[in-house]
Structure formats: structure tokens, C-alpha cells
Design an enzyme around this catalytic site. Structure first.
Site, PDB file in Angstrom:
ATOM      1  CB  SER A  97     -54.841 -59.164 -17.588  1.00 57.19           C
ATOM      2  OG  SER A  97     -54.901 -58.525 -18.478  1.00 57.19           O
TER       3      SER A  97
ATOM      4  CG  ASN B 184     -48.820 -59.661 -28.770  1.00 58.50           C
ATOM      5  OD1 ASN B 184     -49.831 -60.240 -27.805  1.00 58.50           O
ATOM      6  ND2 ASN B 184     -48.274 -61.049 -29.455  1.00 58.50           N
TER       7      ASN B 184
ATOM      8  CB  THR C  39     -16.989 -43.088  10.496  1.00 56.31           C
ATOM      9  OG1 THR C  39     -16.063 -43.097  12.031  1.00 56.31           O
ATOM     10  CG2 THR C  39     -17.014 -41.909   9.709  1.00 56.31           C
ATOM     11  CG  HIS C  40     -17.089 -47.281  12.375  1.00 58.30           C
ATOM     12  ND1 HIS C  40     -16.445 -48.563  11.495  1.00 58.30           N
ATOM     13  CD2 HIS C  40     -15.619 -46.585  11.879  1.00 58.30           C
ATOM     14  CE1 HIS C  40     -15.387 -48.314  11.256  1.00 58.30           C
ATOM     15  NE2 HIS C  40     -15.095 -46.754  10.908  1.00 58.30           N
TER      16      HIS C  40
ATOM     17  CB  SER D 202     -47.860 -48.357  22.885  1.00 57.17           C
ATOM     18  OG  SER D 202     -47.898 -49.447  23.793  1.00 57.17           O
TER      19      SER D 202
ATOM     20  CE  LYS E  33     -42.815 -48.557  22.858  1.00 56.43           C
ATOM     21  NZ  LYS E  33     -41.863 -48.363  22.546  1.00 56.43           N
TER      22      LYS E  33
ATOM     23  CD  GLU F  86     -40.577 -48.772  13.695  1.00 55.99           C
ATOM     24  OE1 GLU F  86     -39.669 -47.857  14.520  1.00 55.99           O
ATOM     25  OE2 GLU F  86     -41.945 -48.471  14.008  1.00 55.99           O
TER      26      GLU F  86
ATOM     27  CE  LYS G 231     -50.067 -55.711 -18.486  1.00 52.12           C
ATOM     28  NZ  LYS G 231     -49.378 -56.479 -18.997  1.00 52.12           N
TER      29      LYS G 231
HETATM   30  N1  ARG Z   1     -52.931 -58.673 -20.549  1.00 54.38           N
HETATM   31  C1  ARG Z   1     -51.626 -59.003 -21.651  1.00 54.38           C
HETATM   32  C2  ARG Z   1     -51.132 -58.641 -21.228  1.00 54.38           C
HETATM   33  O1  ARG Z   1     -50.599 -58.023 -19.772  1.00 54.38           O
HETATM   34  C3  ARG Z   1     -51.906 -58.666 -22.976  1.00 54.38           C
HETATM   35  C4  ARG Z   1     -51.321 -58.400 -24.138  1.00 54.38           C
HETATM   36  C5  ARG Z   1     -52.143 -59.959 -24.653  1.00 54.38           C
HETATM   37  N2  ARG Z   1     -51.864 -60.930 -25.998  1.00 54.38           N
HETATM   38  C6  ARG Z   1     -52.045 -61.740 -26.540  1.00 54.38           C
HETATM   39  N3  ARG Z   1     -51.060 -62.724 -26.728  1.00 54.38           N
HETATM   40  N4  ARG Z   1     -52.255 -62.316 -25.613  1.00 54.38           N
HETATM   41  O2  ARG Z   1     -50.023 -58.302 -21.757  1.00 54.38           O
END
Ligand code: ARG
Length: 460
Positions: free
Chosen positions: A23, A110, A155-156, A278, A284, A291, A326
Site C-alpha cells: 500500500s 492495525n 419551478t419546473h 473549441s 465558442k 461541467e 484509502k
Molecule cells: N496497509 C494496511 C492497511 O492499509 C495496514 C495495516 C496492515 N495490517 C495487517 N495486519 N496486515 O490497512
């Protein structure tokens, strides 16, 4: 770079599985939060005598150096690490040796990632709120300058009754007040610290979780349940939901700006700085920024649905699915801030064609209700008045004129009750100025509201 968990393994991870699992390519943007959490953890470990005071000081000093080295470009975050947590720990150990290896005592990635994500989200929430404040400031200046700029209210998408540009902009100001309230509510609810929850079941070390919570500015103290702590992403779902609502508001606003900027309406001129041309049609000038904001709403909604779906099948406590929180969230956070900023710039530089707006309100018979009310005030039952004015409107439609353009004899052909004062009664100014119920566009009423908006922005 070595994994944090190699001991139990005899073979290295398959190269493409490793790439799939990592990650670092997207969580490196949380390095400040990761280091901030580690500094709090190391300080607490030292105070509790779990590591020595000297080790604690060494770790904190090295972490601060790592942070400024990354900030100032002296240290690049290597994509060889599995994630940002591994990266910081490995650099730390490289720099201070054994003391660095003690940082992770009583902690798991964790609770670490749960903390990092919460800190990162809180920072994004504050920045989003700041962008919204900037937009409200621009809107307030448009509101203050246009309490007598008459325009059709719809409205509408059919012209309905006259309002002012101030009143129309005020409607959006209100939406952004609610958006900011939502952010404040979320900030309050997410105000508890997961650090010290360990992998899922706390730890046997005597951690002082109150200390780390207060150091990391979580007024609500430590979280109450360690399993919930490592697997809770509710605050993020709430934030994505608030961001989705912000985008929904911006998208509606953009839709109107695009319509108003069209040749058919010409209520507004988007500045050259916020338009594009454009490649083939020389005439344009397109409202691309509006947008794009409207278009980007979809990906923010997508992030919300993505995370809701990711979380729906996850058994307690942490599962790797949660790493999927993430990329979508970061994209949504970036997108919304960008959108608010560009939208604000576009509004700050746009020009409003006041005469065109007023003319459009007149031509659209937005004063027809007021013409009927004029008769009612002179004793005609409303239903009869409605039908008399309906016939007058039909006459005007045939001739391609506004109600105000009819001669008095024409009025009188439909009802003898009409007099000279009808013109005054159905002027845009009268129609709007007399609307003085709370929340209505009349100037006196709007001035009160403007006072409130000013105080609101001073407080925040
Ligand atoms: N990269 C992990 C996440 O974003 C971090 C936590 C990893 N924990 C594990 N037990 N592998 O969740």
C-alpha cells in the site's frame, strides 16, 4: 527493504503478489500522521517505563528528523517498503539501531493504521471546511451586492415568481451552512483515539491510552472497545457521505451556472480565466470548469458506495479488505477540495447581467401572481382573479409582450377593477419588496439574513 514479519516465512512473497499487497504507493501520503502517532506512542512507552527514557527520547528525535527530512525532500519514501508504517520503522532502525526496534512494542499496524487514517481524515475535514468558508465569503459578497437585482425564480425550470440574485445565492449559502454543520458533527463523533488497541485485543503492557489520546488531541479520550477500534471506518464513510452531499450541492449550482451562461439565458458571464474554447468552432466559450465539477460528482459518490460495499461483509476485527479504504477516499478528498476551490474562483470572477435578468423576469410573467393578488386586495375572489389574469397573460403571449406593456384599457377589458396603480403593483421592485415573510426575498428581510450570514462567518 525487509518485511516487518519475515521470521515465520521460508520463502519470499511472489513478486506480483507483493505488488498486489503493498500500500506504500498510496499510503505514503500519511507519513506525517504515521510519525505523529509514533511520537505519541514512543513518549508514552518511555513514561510508562516500558522502554527506557533514553530510548524514548532517541526514537522521538529520530522520528522528528525523518519527518523533516521527508518534508524537505532529503529523504524519499521508497516504494520497496510494504506500507508507510514499515517504511518509517525501517528508516528509524537504520538510523538508531536497536532502540528503533522497540517502537512497535504494544502496538500493531492495525491500531496504527486506524489512527493514521483518522488523523488524516480529520485534517482533510478541516481543510474542506476551510474551502467551504472561502466559497461562502464569495457568495456573501455577491449576495450583498444584489439585493435589488431582480430575476425570475423558477419551478419546473419555468419562470415562476420574481426573486433576487441575492436570494438565489442565499439558497446555496444555506446548503453550505448545512454541509459545514455535517462536517462539525462528524469531527465531534470521530473524536476518540484508537491507538493502544493493538491488533484487536489490546495488550498486556501498561499503556497509558489517555495520555496518547490527549497528546493527539482526541478530546473524547481513548476508544472503548479494541475490536471496534481497529475495524471502525464509520467516520470515513460519514465523511464521504458529507463530501457526496457537498458535491451534489456544487453540481446543482454548476448546472444553473451552465444554463445561465448559455446564449439563451445570458444571466451570467463566466470569466475568460474560467472558460475554454473549441478547437474547431471559433465562437465558442465553454463553461468547462462548471461541467467538470458537475462531472466529478460521480466519482465522489463512487467512493462512498465503494467503501460502504467494502465494509459490508468484513468480520471483526481487522481484515485486509480495509486497505481498500484509502485510494477511493484520498481521491474523493482531493477531488472535493479541488472542486470547491475552482468553483469559488469561477464565482468570484463571474459577471452578472442584471438587466437581462430583470427583463427575463418581466417577460416570463413572474408578476402574474401579483397581478391576481392586486385584484384580490380590491375584493375579487382569488379564483376569479386567477382566471382574469390568465386571460391577460394569453393576450400578452399572442402579442409577445409583458404584462407591464399592456395599456390600461386592455386590463379593464378583463376587469373594471384595474386602475393606474396596477403598474406599480406589478413592477418587479414592488413584487419583490413586498415579499417580507421570513425567508422571502424582500430587501428588508434579506438584509436581516445578510446580518446573520456576516455574524456566522465572523464566528467561523
Ligand atoms: N496497509 C494496511 C492497511 O492499509 C495496514 C495495516 C496492515 N495490517 C495487517 N495486519 N496486515 O490497512
Amino acid at each position: 527493504m525487509a518485511n516487518l514479519w519475515g521470521g515465520r516465512f521460508t520463502e519470499a512473497t511472489d513478486a506480483s503478489a507483493y505488488k498486489f499487497n503493498q500500500s506504500i504507493s498510496f499510503d505514503s501520503r500519511m507519513y506525517r500522521e504515521d510519525i505523529e502517532g509514533s511520537i505519541a506512542h514512543a513518549g508514552m512507552l518511555g513514561r510508562q517505563g516500558i522502554i527506557s527514557g533514553e530510548e524514548s527520547r532517541q526514537i522521538i528525535q529520530a522520528l522528528e528528523e525523518i519527518r523533516s527530512d521527508i518534508d524537505e525532500g532529503r529523504l524519499a519514501i521508497s516504494e520497496d517498503a510494504e506500507d508507510i508504517h514499515s517504511f518509517v520503522e525501517s528508516v528509524l532502525t537504520e538510523r538508531i539501531g536497536d532502540a528503533g526496534k522497540k517502537l512497535h512494542t504494544g502496538r500493531s499496524r492495525n491500531d496504527q493504521v486506524a489512527l493514521d487514517m483518522k488523523l488524516y481524515t480529520r485534517r482533510q475535514l478541516i481543510e474542506t471546511d476551510r474551502e467551504l468558508t472561502g466559497l461562502q465569503e464569495v457568495l456573501l459578497s455577491i449576495i450583498e451586492n444584489n439585493t435589488e437585482t431582480y430575476m425570475p425564480g423558477f419551478t419546473h425550470l419555468q419562470k415562476a415568481q420574481p426573486v433576487t440574485l441575492a436570494h438565489h445565492m442565499g439558497a446555496y449559502f444555506e446548503m453550505f451552512i448545512r454541509d459545514r454543520q455535517r462536517l462539525a458533527d462528524i469531527k465531534e463523533r470521530m473524536n476518540t483515539c484508537p491507538l493502544g488497541s493493538g491488533a484487536l485485543a489490546g495488550t498486556t503492557y501498561a499503556l497509558d491510552r489517555d495520555l496518547t489520546a490527549s497528546q493527539l488531541d482526541f478530546g473524547g479520550g481513548p476508544t472503548r472497545n479494541s475490536m471496534d477500534s481497529v475495524s471502525d471506518r464509520d467516520y470515513l464513510i460519514e465523511f464521504l457521505s458529507a463530501l457526496s452531499i457537498i458535491m451534489m450541492h456544487l453540481s446543482r449550482f454548476c448546472e444553473e451556472i451552465i444554463i445561465w451562461n448559455s446564449n439563451e439565458y445570458r444571466f451570467i458571464d463566466i470569466d475568460d480565466r474560467y472558460s475554454t474554447g473549441s478547437s474547431i468552432m471559433p465562437q465558442k466559450k465553454n463553461p468547462d470548469i462548471a461541467e467538470l465539477v458537475r462531472g466529478k460528482t460521480g466519482r465522489v459518490y463512487g467512493a462512498l458506495v465503494s467503501l460502504l460495499t467494502t465494509m459490508k461483509g468484513i468480520p471483526l476485527a481487522y481484515d485486509k479488505d480495509m486497505q481498500e479504504d484509502k485510494e477511493v477516499s484520498f481521491d474523493a478528498m482531493d477531488t472535493v477540495k479541488d472542486c470547491i476551490r475552482e468553483f469559488t474562483g469561477m464565482m468570484a470572477t463571474a459577471g452578472f447581467n442584471k438587466e437581462v435578468m430583470e427583463e427575463s423576469a418581466k417577460k416570463g410573467f413572474t408578476n402574474a401572481t401579483d397581478a391576481a393578488d392586486y385584484l384580490v386586495k380590491k375584493g375579487v375572489p382569488f379564483r376569479d382573479a386567477h382566471s382574469i389574469v390568465g386571460r391577460l397573460v394569453l393576450k400578452c403571449v399572442d402579442k409577445g409582450i409583458a404584462l407591464d406593456d399592456l395599456g390600461l384599457e386592455e386590463f379593464r377589458k378583463e376587469s373594471g377593477v384595474f386602475d393606474e396603480d396596477i403598474y406599480e403593483a406589478i413592477s418587479m421592485k414592488t413584487c419583490v419588496e413586498k415579499r417580507l415573510t421570513k425567508g422571502a426575498p424582500g430587501k428588508a428581510q434579506m438584509d436581516e439574513v445578510i446580518k446573520f450570514y456576516k455574524e456566522y462567518l465572523e464566528d467561523r
